[in-house]
Scaffold this motif. Structure first.
Motif, mmCIF file in Angstrom:
data_model
loop_
_atom_site.group_PDB
_atom_site.id
_atom_site.type_symbol
_atom_site.label_atom_id
_atom_site.label_comp_id
_atom_site.label_asym_id
_atom_site.label_seq_id
_atom_site.Cartn_x
_atom_site.Cartn_y
_atom_site.Cartn_z
ATOM 1 N N PHE A 322 0.809 -1.216 0.000
ATOM 2 C CA PHE A 322 0.000 0.000 0.000
ATOM 3 C C PHE A 322 0.843 1.268 0.000
ATOM 4 O O PHE A 322 0.325 2.356 -0.253
ATOM 5 C CB PHE A 322 -0.963 0.004 1.194
ATOM 6 C CG PHE A 322 -0.308 -0.192 2.531
ATOM 7 C CD1 PHE A 322 0.186 0.871 3.258
ATOM 8 C CD2 PHE A 322 -0.187 -1.473 3.075
ATOM 9 C CE1 PHE A 322 0.783 0.685 4.490
ATOM 10 C CE2 PHE A 322 0.401 -1.667 4.318
ATOM 11 C CZ PHE A 322 0.897 -0.587 5.023
ATOM 12 N N LEU A 323 2.155 1.175 0.294
ATOM 13 C CA LEU A 323 3.034 2.339 0.214
ATOM 14 C C LEU A 323 3.843 2.373 -1.081
ATOM 15 O O LEU A 323 4.560 3.339 -1.326
ATOM 16 C CB LEU A 323 4.006 2.351 1.401
ATOM 17 C CG LEU A 323 3.408 2.569 2.789
ATOM 18 C CD1 LEU A 323 4.500 2.559 3.843
ATOM 19 C CD2 LEU A 323 2.617 3.868 2.863
ATOM 20 N N ASP A 324 3.747 1.319 -1.878
ATOM 21 C CA ASP A 324 4.562 1.213 -3.087
ATOM 22 C C ASP A 324 3.862 1.943 -4.236
ATOM 23 O O ASP A 324 3.097 1.360 -5.013
ATOM 24 C CB ASP A 324 4.777 -0.260 -3.427
ATOM 25 C CG ASP A 324 5.888 -0.473 -4.439
ATOM 26 O OD1 ASP A 324 6.257 0.500 -5.127
ATOM 27 O OD2 ASP A 324 6.378 -1.606 -4.542
ATOM 28 N N GLU A 325 4.127 3.240 -4.345
ATOM 29 C CA GLU A 325 3.434 4.063 -5.331
ATOM 30 C C GLU A 325 3.732 3.623 -6.761
ATOM 31 O O GLU A 325 2.839 3.615 -7.619
ATOM 32 C CB GLU A 325 3.806 5.530 -5.121
ATOM 33 C CG GLU A 325 3.323 6.099 -3.784
ATOM 34 C CD GLU A 325 3.677 7.554 -3.617
ATOM 35 O OE1 GLU A 325 4.248 8.138 -4.571
ATOM 36 O OE2 GLU A 325 3.391 8.116 -2.540
ATOM 37 N N GLU A 326 4.964 3.243 -7.027
ATOM 38 C CA GLU A 326 5.330 2.861 -8.392
ATOM 39 C C GLU A 326 4.573 1.610 -8.831
ATOM 40 O O GLU A 326 4.042 1.548 -9.945
ATOM 41 C CB GLU A 326 6.840 2.630 -8.476
ATOM 42 C CG GLU A 326 7.667 3.888 -8.254
ATOM 43 C CD GLU A 326 9.154 3.607 -8.339
ATOM 44 O OE1 GLU A 326 9.529 2.590 -8.970
ATOM 45 O OE2 GLU A 326 9.939 4.384 -7.779
ATOM 46 N N GLU A 327 4.517 0.605 -7.979
ATOM 47 C CA GLU A 327 3.825 -0.624 -8.338
ATOM 48 C C GLU A 327 2.317 -0.406 -8.434
ATOM 49 O O GLU A 327 1.642 -1.012 -9.279
ATOM 50 C CB GLU A 327 4.136 -1.726 -7.321
ATOM 51 C CG GLU A 327 5.509 -2.335 -7.468
ATOM 52 C CD GLU A 327 5.708 -3.011 -8.818
ATOM 53 O OE1 GLU A 327 4.877 -3.873 -9.176
ATOM 54 O OE2 GLU A 327 6.674 -2.668 -9.518
ATOM 55 N N GLN A 328 1.773 0.448 -7.553
ATOM 56 C CA GLN A 328 0.335 0.704 -7.612
ATOM 57 C C GLN A 328 -0.046 1.451 -8.892
ATOM 58 O O GLN A 328 -1.156 1.275 -9.411
ATOM 59 C CB GLN A 328 -0.116 1.470 -6.368
ATOM 60 C CG GLN A 328 -0.099 0.613 -5.104
ATOM 61 C CD GLN A 328 -0.711 1.316 -3.909
ATOM 62 O OE1 GLN A 328 -1.881 1.151 -3.601
ATOM 63 N NE2 GLN A 328 0.106 2.113 -3.234
ATOM 64 N N LYS A 329 0.862 2.264 -9.418
ATOM 65 C CA LYS A 329 0.593 2.917 -10.702
ATOM 66 C C LYS A 329 0.518 1.890 -11.822
ATOM 67 O O LYS A 329 -0.283 2.019 -12.757
ATOM 68 C CB LYS A 329 1.694 3.943 -11.003
ATOM 69 C CG LYS A 329 1.619 5.203 -10.161
ATOM 70 C CD LYS A 329 2.784 6.131 -10.479
ATOM 71 C CE LYS A 329 2.754 7.367 -9.579
ATOM 72 N NZ LYS A 329 3.927 8.251 -9.834
ATOM 73 N N LYS A 330 1.337 0.846 -11.724
ATOM 74 C CA LYS A 330 1.356 -0.186 -12.769
ATOM 75 C C LYS A 330 0.243 -1.216 -12.585
ATOM 76 O O LYS A 330 -0.408 -1.627 -13.548
ATOM 77 C CB LYS A 330 2.719 -0.899 -12.767
ATOM 78 C CG LYS A 330 3.873 -0.043 -13.240
ATOM 79 C CD LYS A 330 5.137 -0.859 -13.430
ATOM 80 C CE LYS A 330 5.644 -1.457 -12.139
ATOM 81 N NZ LYS A 330 6.915 -2.204 -12.325
ATOM 82 N N GLU A 331 0.029 -1.641 -11.318
ATOM 83 C CA GLU A 331 -0.843 -2.788 -11.066
ATOM 84 C C GLU A 331 -2.204 -2.420 -10.495
ATOM 85 O O GLU A 331 -3.083 -3.265 -10.393
ATOM 86 C CB GLU A 331 -0.148 -3.756 -10.084
ATOM 87 C CG GLU A 331 1.229 -4.208 -10.513
ATOM 88 C CD GLU A 331 1.201 -5.135 -11.714
ATOM 89 O OE1 GLU A 331 0.084 -5.468 -12.191
ATOM 90 O OE2 GLU A 331 2.275 -5.517 -12.205
ATOM 91 N N GLY A 332 -2.380 -1.170 -10.097
ATOM 92 C CA GLY A 332 -3.615 -0.776 -9.441
ATOM 93 C C GLY A 332 -3.448 -0.733 -7.928
ATOM 94 O O GLY A 332 -2.482 -1.237 -7.368
ATOM 95 N N ARG A 333 -4.422 -0.140 -7.286
ATOM 96 C CA ARG A 333 -4.353 0.058 -5.842
ATOM 97 C C ARG A 333 -4.283 -1.280 -5.104
ATOM 98 O O ARG A 333 -4.935 -2.250 -5.489
ATOM 99 C CB ARG A 333 -5.582 0.841 -5.383
ATOM 100 C CG ARG A 333 -5.564 1.209 -3.913
ATOM 101 C CD ARG A 333 -6.788 2.030 -3.556
ATOM 102 N NE ARG A 333 -6.812 2.352 -2.134
ATOM 103 C CZ ARG A 333 -7.791 3.008 -1.539
ATOM 104 N NH1 ARG A 333 -8.837 3.424 -2.259
ATOM 105 N NH2 ARG A 333 -7.744 3.257 -0.251
ATOM 106 N N SER A 334 -3.499 -1.306 -4.046
ATOM 107 C CA SER A 334 -3.369 -2.522 -3.242
ATOM 108 C C SER A 334 -4.735 -2.947 -2.712
ATOM 109 O O SER A 334 -5.462 -2.147 -2.121
ATOM 110 C CB SER A 334 -2.407 -2.294 -2.072
ATOM 111 O OG SER A 334 -2.267 -3.466 -1.306
ATOM 112 N N ASP A 335 -5.065 -4.221 -2.932
ATOM 113 C CA ASP A 335 -6.383 -4.701 -2.515
ATOM 114 C C ASP A 335 -6.292 -5.718 -1.375
ATOM 115 O O ASP A 335 -7.186 -6.539 -1.198
ATOM 116 C CB ASP A 335 -7.130 -5.316 -3.703
ATOM 117 C CG ASP A 335 -6.437 -6.563 -4.258
ATOM 118 O OD1 ASP A 335 -5.301 -6.847 -3.840
ATOM 119 O OD2 ASP A 335 -7.033 -7.239 -5.114
#
Length: 688
Positions: A322-335
């Motif tokens: 949930f703190l990994d902004e780069e991955e969330q931009k690629k994969e979507g918000r942490s669920d």
């Protein structure tokens, strides 16, 4: 009167024959006030290795309601511990039980000073207590409340605001009647609780005739009848008597008691110490976890546990941190919160399950820890339980979250077998349990008007049973007790577990280390075994030692965007050295006497310093932080339990040593830190 004499007199007064007994508990039954000192009872006793065990049966409603009290009278500690159970042995429902107080004591007030002009000060008592954990800067801060023999200042109430026992207040507190007289109380309950301390001045026109004060413990509200054959667990407690000891001496005695009797141990009885842990996100791929294990092994970093947190479970799909902004931009918000309740293994990051990682961790000399949250089920988790057994789930308003009802034996069996299977198949060595919601409204929704409190009693009892069954199945496996960071710290839970994240305040990237320092210091008075999170910035011992406890949980390369550096781009020796310091500090902290050296370090402009001393060897350490806002560059600390005529070797963080006389340490050890935001760690040992 010394502490053991006070304790023994207390127990004798509970059961003295032929005259009025001391009251221990009270309740209303069918509107009639009943107390333990007026009820018939029978008892039996048998000696155990470390305590004398006594079982007392009180007849409340003949044939329909009885109270079974299991009591431990410890031999090496001036402590009596009680666990009450209500039982209906008959074939008909009991009458209505209300206002059940498992602990309802009347204790003697200190004598009134009647000499002018000081008598106006009146008789008073002091309540010592600590705030609980809410993931903010005030977690575990100590408080005091003075109670006086006058209306308006004669009563103090601590009351849980939710269903986790240490979210509002720590479930431990002290009541002091003098500098060397008082009592500590521990609360053994996995739900909501209320403590009332009162000097009853009502109907007393002359206050200096008062002789007693009252301490009671209870659930927030009880009004229930018991069904035939039913057995309901109630709030347990221990009473730690202080006679002829200072508050600090009693707190160190409490710490030793908790380590001896309410700390996790293996099948041989050996203490399981809070570990030095390497933390990864559960949604990180198995391959990247294996890369981290390889780096730990290659650089001989002395980690004891490889930890995977939430994000490894549920339906297939990416689950970034949930703190990994780069991955969330690629994969979507942490669920990850939506996945709770689905205990399949997410095949996207872990196509072969968790076993390849757990096997590699053990091969590298570490135990493997995995995260679970068994009590929470999300309505969109896609777990089979949603359709196969919706009757095990409790709703609350329009919330998306269900409570798995551990008071239901079938639901309890289901989650136990689910956990046991995952632990066995995936090679899990340490069970980490989270608990991220307020259960009070769920329990209230389950209660009928004549069963108020029963859902909570059954759920709490079911949770203790779950842990006991896991302990029996895996007797060498400790539990990491999270509960949103430090919100389930009752002494019965700590018998199986330690909190490796004492407060979620340190979950985020940006937090003030000064408040983490005091969280560790203040929590240690009541809960001696715990750990804090660190992100371990390079060459920053101030950060690392701020987050240290008896263990430490390092999130340094937890997720994708915080990658392991190249071998030649990082100071591995610094990393390795700080972990060795953590292990050394742990062994002193577990057995040592704790002495805060600065007043109210929750003020960030004040230094935070403490001493921990091992009386048997005459060794210990001093840890001092000069905060960024602290104007003083030099402080002097008089150390405790030092022999003035002996010689001591001091060893500093950089490895340098010097010999000093004990008199210098006892009169005032000088510590100089010219630069704000600095730390000094000094080990000492008596050499002759």
């Amino acid at each position: 009167m010394d502490s053991f004499a006070r304790r023994d007199r207390f127990v004798q007064q509970l059961f003295v024959p032929g005259r009025k007994r001391k009251r221990l508990f009270s309740l209303l039954c069918n509107g009639n006030q009943l107390t333990s000192d007026t009820l018939d009872f029978r008892d039996s006793s048998r000696p155990q290795e470390h305590w004398d065990e006594r079982e007392i049966l009180y007849e409340i409603e003949p044939g329909r309601l009885m109270l079974r009290l299991n009591m431990r009278i410890y031999r090496k500690f001036p402590i009596v511990e009680c666990q009450p159970w209500l039982e209906n042995p008959g074939a008909e429902p009991s009458g209505i039980v209300e206002e059940f107080r498992p602990l309802d004591l009347q204790e003697e007030l200190p004598p009134q000073n009647l000499v002018m002009p000081d008598w106006q000060d009146g008789t008073h008592i002091t309540v010592r207590y600590n705030l609980g954990s809410c993931a903010d800067i005030n977690d575990f801060i100590p408080q005091t409340r003075e109670l006086w023999t006058r209306s308006g200042s004669n009563r103090f109430v601590m009351e849980s605001c939710e269903g986790r026992p240490s979210s509002t207040f720590l479930p431990y507190f002290g009541v002091d009647t003098g500098e060397f007289e008082g009592m500590n109380i521990g609360v053994g309950w996995g739900g909501a609780w209320k403590a009332e301390i009162e000097i009853p001045v009502e109907n007393c026109p002359v206050f200096y005739h008062l002789h007693h004060y009252r301490i009671s413990l209870s659930m927030l509200r009880t009004r229930f009848r018991m069904l035939p054959g039913e057995k309901l667990r109630q709030i347990g407690f221990f009473l730690h008597f202080r006679g002829g000891k200072s508050v600090r001496e009693a707190q160190n005695e409490h710490r030793r008691f908790m380590v001896a009797h309410h700390a996790p141990r293996d099948s041989k009885g050996n203490l399981l110490k809070p570990p030095v842990s390497f933390v990864t996100w559960g949604g990180l791929s198995s391959g990247k976890m294996l890369d981290r294990i390889a780096a730990i092994e290659r650089h001989q970093l002395p980690y004891e546990v490889f930890w995977i947190d939430a994000g490894w479970s549920g339906y297939p799909g990416p689950c970034p941190h949930f703190l990994d902004e780069e991955e969330q931009k690629k994969e979507g918000r942490s669920d990850w919160p939506v996945r709770v309740g689905n205990w399949e293994i997410n095949s996207v990051p872990h196509p072969n399950g968790l076993r390849p990682v757990s096997d590699a961790a053990r091969k590298a000399g570490m135990k493997f820890l995995a995260w679970f949250e068994p009590e929470r089920v999300h309505s969109r988790c896609r777990g089979s339980i949603l359709t196969e057994h919706p009757e095990w789930l409790t709703t609350c308003g329009d919330s998306d979250v269900f409570l798995l009802n551990l008071g239901n034996p079938e639901a309890l069996d289901y989650i136990f077998h689910t956990l046991r299977t995952l632990i066995e198949e995936q090679g899990i060595d340490i069970y980490r349990e989270d608990f991220n919601f307020n259960t009070l409204p769920y329990w209230a929704a389950m209660d009928a008007p004549d069963r108020i409190g029963v859902a909570e009693m059954k759920h709490v009892a079911g949770h203790y049973e779950l842990w006991e069954r896991l302990h029996q199945a895996f007797p060498d496996m400790p539990f990491d007790n999270c509960a949103s960071g430090g919100r389930r710290l009752d002494y019965l839970a700590l018998t199986y577990s330690w909190p490796l994240c004492r407060s979620d305040y340190a979950c985020l990237l940006h937090y003030l280390r000064e408040y983490v320092q005091v969280q560790s210091l203040y929590l240690s008075d009541w809960v001696p075994l715990h750990a804090g999170f660190t992100w371990m910035p390079e060459h920053d011992p101030y950060d690392f030692l701020s987050c240290s406890g008896t263990g430490i949980s390092n999130k340094i390369w937890q997720y994708d965007s915080r990658s392991v550096p190249a071998d030649d781009a990082y100071d591995w020796e610094y990393h390795r050295t700080m972990l060795f310091h953590q292990k050394r500090l742990r062994d002193i902290l577990i057995d040592g006497n704790l002495y805060p050296l600065t007043e109210r370090p929750d003020n960030p402009a004040v230094w935070c310093a403490c001493q921990v001393h091992l009386p048997e060897s005459g060794s210990g350490f001093v840890l001092a932080f000069r905060r960024p806002q602290s104007p003083e560059a030099q402080m002097s600390f008089a150390l405790n339990e030092i022999q003035p005529t002996a010689e001591y070797e001091l060893e500093y963080l950089d490895g340098t040593t010097r010999i000093v006389r004990g008199g210098e340490l006892a009169s005032g050890l000088q510590i100089v830190m010219e630069i704000p935001r600095s730390v000094t760690l000094i080990y000492y040992r008596r050499v002759k």
